[in-house]
Write an enzyme that holds these catalytic residues in place. Structure first.
Site, PDB file in Angstrom:
ATOM      1  N   ASP A  71      36.085 101.194  43.436  1.00 14.01           N
ATOM      2  CA  ASP A  71      36.017 102.315  44.366  1.00 14.01           C
ATOM      3  C   ASP A  71      37.388 102.458  45.015  1.00 14.01           C
ATOM      4  O   ASP A  71      37.859 101.532  45.688  1.00 14.01           O
ATOM      5  CB  ASP A  71      34.946 102.070  45.416  1.00 14.01           C
ATOM      6  N   ASP A 101      21.118 108.214  45.185  1.00 19.97           N
ATOM      7  CA  ASP A 101      21.473 107.223  46.198  1.00 19.97           C
ATOM      8  C   ASP A 101      20.337 107.118  47.207  1.00 19.97           C
ATOM      9  O   ASP A 101      19.770 108.137  47.626  1.00 19.97           O
ATOM     10  CB  ASP A 101      22.759 107.626  46.925  1.00 19.97           C
TER      11      ASP A 101
END
Length: 249
Positions: free
Chosen positions: A134, A8
């Site tokens: 998510d 990330d």
């Protein structure tokens, strides 16, 4: 089942968040180039890169990211700020192996139907689309997990399947970044509802025992990030697991 290492990026730095909270970011003293080189030299063929700035609509990282991604032969699963059909096509044409669509798919009712018309029926392209779901307490979150969708989880999966999308990246937000174990129950519910989806599990994976549990419920693959940086899972263990997975496949 294949393990996909995650990287990330926030403000050009390698980082991991806790529960998707940008205020709970852990920055690591390693560059994106160094991480890619480390994975590549250990036989990794596939990595997962998320542009956390892009997820919030800030595209300041993109040139930096694509300059690096385009120099590597590793297959990249990329997400963060994919907001248009043209961007999906651009990423496919530039050699990105898989493209994750999330916020736009939830907030723009025309996006998935239009993407389906442009992509589905073209097998390679169709296989390259990953729909992000998510989830926090079975509520779908988007925009960097800051907003909640009114669409029910299973209804959304059914909608995507109807349009021809079959690969999902499901992140259990409650587990994410805590190293407390994977959201096995959530993934089981999804697979019981739709046994033929290709499910990529993400969030909370802390050990090879968690990997074993995910394999038992037959997820397609899993994304591992913080457990690698914190030394809970080694790159050598990932290499050995993936070699065995490829042989058994």
């Amino acid at each position: 089942m294949y393990i996909i290492p995650a990287i990330d990026i926030l403000n050009g730095k390698v980082v991991r968040l806790r529960e998707g909270d940008y205020e709970q970011a852990t920055f690591y003293d390693v560059t994106l180039e160094e991480m890619i080189e480390k994975y590549q030299s250990n036989g990794t063929e596939f990595i997962h890169i998320i542009d956390l700035n892009g997820a919030k609509g800030d595209f300041s990282n993109q040139k930096f990211l694509f300059d690096i991604i385009n120099k590597t032969e590793i297959k990249v699963q990329y997400g963060g700020g994919v907001r248009s059909i043209d961007k999906v096509k651009e990423l496919i044409d530039s050699g990105i192996h898989r493209i994750i669509v999330g916020t736009q798919a939830l907030t723009n009712t025309d996006f998935l139907p239009e993407l389906s018309k442009e992509i589905c029926g073209k097998y390679k392209s169709q296989d390259q689309i990953v729909v992000a779901i998510d989830v926090l307490d079975e509520v779908i979150k988007y925009s960097g997990w800051m907003e909640s969708s009114p669409i029910k989880l299973m209804d959304y999966v059914d909608k995507c399947l109807h349009l021809g999308f079959f690969r999902f990246l499901c992140t259990d937000i409650d587990k994410d970044g805590k190293l407390g174990g994977a959201g096995v129950e959530l993934y089981k519910k999804l697979l019981e509802h739709s046994p033929f989806i290709k499910l990529i599990a993400s969030g909370g994976i802390s050990s090879m025992d968690d990997i074993e549990k995910l394999q038992e419920i037959k997820v397609e693959s899993c994304v591992v990030g913080k457990a690698i940086y914190e030394g809970r899972i080694t790159i050598e263990e990932i290499k050995d697991w993936n070699l065995k997975a490829l042989i058994s496949f």
